[in-house]
Design a protein around this motif. Sequence first.
Motif, PDB file in Angstrom:
ATOM      1  N   VAL A  85      28.114 121.115  38.590  1.00 29.92           N
ATOM      2  CA  VAL A  85      27.329 119.879  38.654  1.00 29.92           C
ATOM      3  C   VAL A  85      27.354 119.328  40.082  1.00 29.92           C
ATOM      4  CG1 VAL A  85      27.250 117.468  37.879  1.00 29.92           C
ATOM      5  CG2 VAL A  85      27.616 119.306  36.215  1.00 29.92           C
ATOM      6  N   TYR A  86      28.524 119.337  40.687  1.00 33.51           N
ATOM      7  CA  TYR A  86      28.682 118.834  42.053  1.00 33.51           C
ATOM      8  C   TYR A  86      27.809 119.637  43.029  1.00 33.51           C
ATOM      9  CZ  TYR A  86      30.951 117.566  46.449  1.00 33.51           C
ATOM     10  OH  TYR A  86      31.193 117.149  47.726  1.00 33.51           O
ATOM     11  N   ASP A  87      27.870 120.969  42.926  1.00 28.69           N
ATOM     12  CA  ASP A  87      27.081 121.824  43.825  1.00 28.69           C
ATOM     13  C   ASP A  87      25.580 121.624  43.603  1.00 28.69           C
ATOM     14  OD1 ASP A  87      29.320 122.873  45.038  1.00 28.69           O
ATOM     15  OD2 ASP A  87      29.371 124.682  43.785  1.00 28.69           O
ATOM     16  N   THR A  88      25.166 121.474  42.347  1.00 27.78           N
ATOM     17  CA  THR A  88      23.747 121.283  42.048  1.00 27.78           C
ATOM     18  C   THR A  88      23.268 119.940  42.602  1.00 27.78           C
ATOM     19  OG1 THR A  88      23.985 122.602  40.059  1.00 27.78           O
ATOM     20  CG2 THR A  88      22.030 121.233  40.200  1.00 27.78           C
ATOM     21  N   LEU A  89      24.078 118.906  42.446  1.00 24.44           N
ATOM     22  CA  LEU A  89      23.701 117.605  42.993  1.00 24.44           C
ATOM     23  C   LEU A  89      23.605 117.656  44.518  1.00 24.44           C
ATOM     24  CD1 LEU A  89      25.617 115.038  40.770  1.00 24.44           C
ATOM     25  CD2 LEU A  89      23.150 115.318  40.990  1.00 24.44           C
ATOM     26  N   ARG A  90      24.455 118.436  45.144  1.00 21.60           N
ATOM     27  CA  ARG A  90      24.393 118.586  46.607  1.00 21.60           C
ATOM     28  C   ARG A  90      23.066 119.196  47.037  1.00 21.60           C
ATOM     29  NH1 ARG A  90      29.095 121.535  49.584  1.00 21.60           N
ATOM     30  NH2 ARG A  90      27.409 122.988  49.384  1.00 21.60           N
TER      31      ARG A  90
END
Length: 137
Positions: free
Chosen positions: A40-45
């Motif tokens: 989720v963190y990588d996708t939001l980035r």
Amino acid sequence: MLTLSPGSADVEHGFSCSCRILGEDQALMSERVLDARLMVYDTLRLYGGKPERFVITKELLNLACSAWSCYQQYLHEKKKEELSEKEKGAFEEDNKWKLQEVHDKKKEIEDLEREKKNLEHQRKENSSRYSTSRSDR
């Protein structure tokens, strides 16, 4: 001065992200949950950290429903395993008592057999004494 080789920069970045996601109060988080949070963190980035830029498609909604169903199945299986472990523990406890009962009964039988032998020995001894005393008269 601290230098990192280009090959280890990605690894260090991954550790930094993991540390931000894993707070001190969440140190016991499972690997599965940590992986999901990192995704989720990588996708939001990719979307500049702005969730409103993320496009929600029908396929994404279907995937979310599927993930929810898988999670519910996982919880069901986990609960089933816990119940199975409890039943197994109860069964083992019940067997423990039954084994103790069998052991006690065996000991009781051995004691009765010893007592029977002693009584037979006393009967033979008394019989021989009686025979001897009768013949002496």
